[in-house]
Enzyme design. Structure first.
Site, PDB file in Angstrom:
ATOM      1  N   ARG A   1       0.179   0.897  16.023  1.00 52.96           N
ATOM      2  CA  ARG A   1       0.469  -0.376  15.344  1.00 52.96           C
ATOM      3  C   ARG A   1       1.570  -1.174  16.043  1.00 52.96           C
ATOM      4  O   ARG A   1       1.902  -2.290  15.602  1.00 52.96           O
ATOM      5  CB  ARG A   1       0.860  -0.129  13.876  1.00 52.96           C
ATOM      6  CG  ARG A   1      -0.263   0.474  13.042  1.00 52.96           C
ATOM      7  CD  ARG A   1       0.006   0.362  11.545  1.00 52.96           C
ATOM      8  NE  ARG A   1      -0.043  -1.026  11.090  1.00 52.96           N
ATOM      9  CZ  ARG A   1       0.185  -1.408   9.826  1.00 52.96           C
ATOM     10  NH1 ARG A   1       0.494  -0.506   8.912  1.00 52.96           N
ATOM     11  NH2 ARG A   1       0.120  -2.675   9.476  1.00 52.96           N
TER      12      ARG A   1
ATOM     13  N   HIS B   1       4.122   4.969   2.087  1.00 55.32           N
ATOM     14  CA  HIS B   1       4.953   3.765   2.024  1.00 55.32           C
ATOM     15  C   HIS B   1       5.432   3.599   0.586  1.00 55.32           C
ATOM     16  O   HIS B   1       4.700   3.920  -0.361  1.00 55.32           O
ATOM     17  CB  HIS B   1       4.142   2.504   2.375  1.00 55.32           C
ATOM     18  CG  HIS B   1       3.950   2.250   3.837  1.00 55.32           C
ATOM     19  ND1 HIS B   1       2.741   1.819   4.363  1.00 55.32           N
ATOM     20  CD2 HIS B   1       4.812   2.327   4.877  1.00 55.32           C
ATOM     21  CE1 HIS B   1       2.869   1.656   5.677  1.00 55.32           C
ATOM     22  NE2 HIS B   1       4.116   1.954   6.014  1.00 55.32           N
TER      23      HIS B   1
ATOM     24  N   CYS C   1      -0.573  -3.869   0.164  1.00 57.20           N
ATOM     25  CA  CYS C   1      -0.523  -3.743   1.626  1.00 57.20           C
ATOM     26  C   CYS C   1      -1.045  -4.995   2.320  1.00 57.20           C
ATOM     27  O   CYS C   1      -0.617  -5.317   3.423  1.00 57.20           O
ATOM     28  CB  CYS C   1      -1.354  -2.553   2.091  1.00 57.20           C
ATOM     29  SG  CYS C   1      -0.885  -0.983   1.397  1.00 57.20           S
TER      30      CYS C   1
HETATM   31  N1  ARG Z   1      -3.456   2.073   8.133  1.00 55.80           N
HETATM   32  C1  ARG Z   1      -2.182   1.521   7.790  1.00 55.80           C
HETATM   33  C2  ARG Z   1      -1.087   2.481   8.162  1.00 55.80           C
HETATM   34  O1  ARG Z   1      -1.277   3.669   7.978  1.00 55.80           O
HETATM   35  C3  ARG Z   1      -2.133   1.185   6.332  1.00 55.80           C
HETATM   36  C4  ARG Z   1      -0.893   0.456   5.933  1.00 55.80           C
HETATM   37  C5  ARG Z   1      -0.752   0.265   4.454  1.00 55.80           C
HETATM   38  N2  ARG Z   1       0.299  -0.621   4.170  1.00 55.80           N
HETATM   39  C6  ARG Z   1       1.150  -0.537   3.139  1.00 55.80           C
HETATM   40  N3  ARG Z   1       1.990  -1.503   2.929  1.00 55.80           N
HETATM   41  N4  ARG Z   1       1.199   0.529   2.369  1.00 55.80           N
HETATM   42  O2  ARG Z   1      -0.032   2.110   8.617  1.00 55.80           O
END
Ligand code: ARG
Length: 289
Positions: A99, A173, A276
């Site tokens: 990311r 998160h 998210c």
């Molecule tokens: N696939 C992303 C990750 O694992 C999902 C992010 C979800 N975002 C959030 N604010 N909880 O980073």
């Protein structure tokens, strides 16, 4: 059973940043929800995302869009793109290399749209792990954002930061385990900022802090937490939640909120939900007294 709806809940205008899931897929796994072997349906993700977008617009909120970048399938989860208060955008520094490329397009968008940008030194995933409640920043750690980022976010915004430790990898998160319902203080100056949370997602010290600071919080069941019920967005009256979080829906109604059910099942394949996909753009001073 239906209780009368208290008239004191007031919808507050919001400005949100979203990103169309044009390139959505699950091509890597950085959380337990992501299974690259499972097929994804980008067209369905787009339709579900559009429904969320359109509800925000229908509620009168402003929705801004950042362009999706090919090869960055998680960019749809804009909550991780930064944390903004008073027109200042504290940038993200992603935990995983997959990311890392998102930081630049998010920061470029903030700069181009009149926000003052604060470059991060410490690893943090924006509003995924930082939640503004009244004048206090609740900050999550354990899986993504580091404790050092909690210090840094406090320095950037000059606000109290309360660190909370997440312990269940499915709730990696803070915005998967806490929903901010009433982000402001009551008219009498008493902190009424209220939240809902999933107790089992936190360690014992963090649970004690939450119990002490938020005695009126809605405690959400594991069954509702497991379907990402906490990953929701509230404007103080309307609370957008997963249709599978039926117990949470009832709890919200009893408290006089208006739950609105939005199904983002396809985006849950990437480990994300309503919150998210939503980053709040706070341009003016919040809660100035
Ligand atoms: N696939 C992303 C990750 O694992 C999902 C992010 C979800 N975002 C959030 N604010 N909880 O980073």
């Amino acid at each position: 059973m239906s209780l009368p709806v208290p008239s004191r809940r007031i919808a507050q205008h919001r400005t949100y940043l979203m990103c169309r899931p044009d390139h959505f897929t699950v091509s890597y796994s950085i959380n337990p929800w992501m299974e690259p072997a499972k097929p994804t349906d980008t067209a369905l993700a787009l339709r579900q995302w559009q429904a969320l977008h359109d509800v925000y617009v229908a509620l009168g909120h402003d929705v801004r869009l950042v362009d999706a970048v090919p090869g960055l399938p998680d960019m749809v989860y804009t909550a991780n793109g930064g944390f903004l208060i008073d027109g200042v955008a504290y940038g993200p520094k992603f935990r995983f290399a997959e990311r890392a490329g998102e930081a630049e397009p998010f920061m470029a968008w903030f700069a181009a749209n009149g926000y003052r940008v604060a470059e991060p030194v410490e690893v943090n995933e924006g509003e995924g792990d930082f939640l503004l409640v009244g004048d206090t920043i609740l900050a999550g750690t354990g899986f993504r954002s580091t404790g050092d980022s909690h210090r840094e976010v406090g320095e950037v915004f000059g606000r109290e930061v309360v660190s909370l430790t997440l312990v269940d990898p499915r709730f990696y998160h803070l915005d998967t385990a806490i929903a901010v319902l009433d982000p402001v203080e009551g008219a009498d100056g008493v902190e009424r900022a209220n939240i809902a949370y999933l107790p089992s997602a936190f360690d014992a010290d963090s649970r004690a802090i939450l119990e002490e600071r938020f005695p009126d919080a809605i405690l959400v069941s594991d069954a509702d937490g497991d379907v990402f019920g906490l990953n929701s967005a509230s404007d103080g009256l309307n609370v957008l939640i997963s249709p599978r979080a039926t117990g949470f829906e009832a709890q919200l109604r009893e408290r006089g909120y208006n739950p609105i059910l939005i199904d983002l099942s396809e985006l849950l394949l990437g480990g994300g939900g309503i919150k998210c996909c939503t980053l709040e753009l706070r341009s003016e001073r919040q809660n100035a007294s």
